[in-house]
Design an enzyme around this catalytic site. Structure first.
Site, PDB file in Angstrom:
ATOM      1  NE  ARG A 112      -3.617  -2.023   2.809  1.00 10.97           N
ATOM      2  CZ  ARG A 112      -3.554  -2.621   3.997  1.00 10.97           C
ATOM      3  NH1 ARG A 112      -2.808  -2.104   4.958  1.00 10.97           N
ATOM      4  NH2 ARG A 112      -4.228  -3.708   4.224  1.00 10.97           N
TER       5      ARG A 112
ATOM      6  CD  GLU B 265      -2.720  -7.807  15.628  1.00 10.63           C
ATOM      7  OE1 GLU B 265      -3.496  -6.994  15.129  1.00 10.63           O
ATOM      8  OE2 GLU B 265      -1.953  -8.496  14.946  1.00 10.63           O
TER       9      GLU B 265
END
Ligand code: AMP
Length: 393
Positions: A241, A382
């Site tokens: 990205r 996470e």
């Protein structure tokens, strides 16, 4: 809270993958985990790790329901036995909570509908997350299903930081604003950093640098600014990205190259970042080429570092004081070269890296004792953060 041995089954259901972990949130002990990749493809790959070791296999897994059945088979064959020691909850990573969800939420029919209404904000990921919730609810009807949103930690960002200066109709009718992502990782890393610093009121910048990358300004445990926006495209240079660009580039390319909105979207999300700069999204590859003296790779490395330094500087001003910078994510945790290059450029803040500490492992302070700015490395976790939030809920 719960006893130390209660485990949560944490689910990260992607569009073609299922990652799962059975983790005890209090101790952090991972009792079993696995990854199923290429779901829907001709041959899916399965990996399960249990008390008996790691097993790998290949078969065709057509959809999320079949993937969850394969996960259960993995637990049955290689442990731990879910029937004997069932998890206390299933925790789902859900990418988008919009403005509706700012904390972990128990999923019932109403919440499921609200998560579905957010699909337009994350058209690739949100349907896969929902398919995971549905498959898990069918398999474990007696267990609470909990959604933990990637955006939730950023619910504390003030309006001045999350509002885009765009037409009112875009903001009000189409929910165009900054949401931010990687919230679970930023929450974990900033929490661990505050504990290591022994300061709950620390003001820090967390740099989550993996294939996706984002910066987050954290004041006393609260996110006050982050680099990803309406989508994960904004901000830092990432694997594939672009991060920040002049938004007029889209219109320019539509006019001069005849590209459609979808083509531009795909190019900025999948063919830009490191891939656009050097043809490969792997940071290790980039580093090898830098070490070999490749000028194209050196420029890409410099672009990554420049963007990072720019964000840290801006966020320091936003915070009004900068106590710490925290590196996490695959690149942040592992690339000493990147940490060195970034910290060297933070001399304005009195940042000095300690090469011996930096060469260590695990969560640690990597700046020198005389450094005015504390620099830390915190491996992200996470799954454990999601499990902890399930238990707290
Ligand atoms: P993540 O998305 O957090 O798994 O991070 C993936 C990125 O971390 C990839 O670009 C990897 O090349 C990079 N990475 C992993 N290990 C290392 C390493 N030892 N040195 C530099 N980059 C690494």
């Amino acid at each position: 809270m719960t006893d130390d041995f209660a485990a949560v089954l944490v689910i990260n259901a992607g569009s073609s993958s299922l990652k799962y972990q059975l983790v005890q949130p209090v101790s952090g002990i991972v009792r079993g985990s696995g990854l199923i990749e290429r779901i829907g493809g001709p041959v899916s790959e399965l990996r399960h790790t249990g008390p008996g070791g790691t097993t790998r296999s290949e078969s065709r897994i057509p959809d999320a329901t079949a993937a969850f059945a394969a996960m259960v088979d993995g637990f049955a064959a290689h442990g731990p036995d879910l029937a004997k020691q069932p998890p206390i909850a299933v925790g789902h990573r859900v990418v988008h909570g919009g403005t509706r969800f700012s904390a972990a939420t128990l999923v019932d029919a109403g919440v499921r509908t609200e998560i579905e209404q957010l699909v337009p904000l994350a058209p690739l990921h949100q349907p896969a997350n929902l398919a995971g919730i549905d498959a898990a609810a069918a398999l474990f009807p007696d267990l609470p299903q909990v959604a933990v949103f990637d955006t939730a930690f950023h619910g504390t960002i003030p309006p001045a930081a999350h509002t885009y200066a765009v037409p009112q109709q875009w903001r009000e009718e189409y929910a165009v604003r900054r949401y931010g992502f990687h919230g679970t990782s930023h929450r974990w890393a900033s929490g661990r950093a505050a504990a290591l610093l022994g300061r709950a009121d620390a003001r820090m910048v967390v740099l989550h640098l993996g294939n996706g990358a984002s910066a987050c300004a954290v004041d006393s445990g609260r996110s006050v600014e982050t680099s990803m926006g309406l989508t994960p495209l904004e901000g830092l240079v990432m694997g594939s990205r672009s991060g920040d660009i002049d938004p007029a580039i889209a219109g320019h390319l539509a006019r001069v190259a005849g590209l459609s909105a979808e083509q531009i979207d795909t190019a900025l999300n999948q063919q830009s970042g490191l891939r656009g700069l050097v043809g490969d999204n792997d940071f290790r590859e980039l580093q090898d080429r830098v070490d070999a003296g490749d000028p194209v790779a050196q420029l890409a490395f410099d672009v990554v570092v420049h963007r990072l330094v720019k964000y840290v500087g801006a966020y320091a001003a936003t915070l009004g004081r900068l106590d710490a910078v925290v590196f996490t994510g695959g690149i942040g945790e592992n690339s000493a070269a990147l940490r060195t290059a970034v910290v060297e450029k933070l001399a304005l803040f009195g940042a000095v890296l300690d090469p011996t500490r930096d060469a260590g492992r695990g969560e640690r302070i990597v700046s020198s004792p005389t450094s005015r700015l504390t620099v830390l490395v915190v491996p992200t976790d996470e799954e454990r953060q999601i499990a902890m939030e399930c238990v707290q809920l």
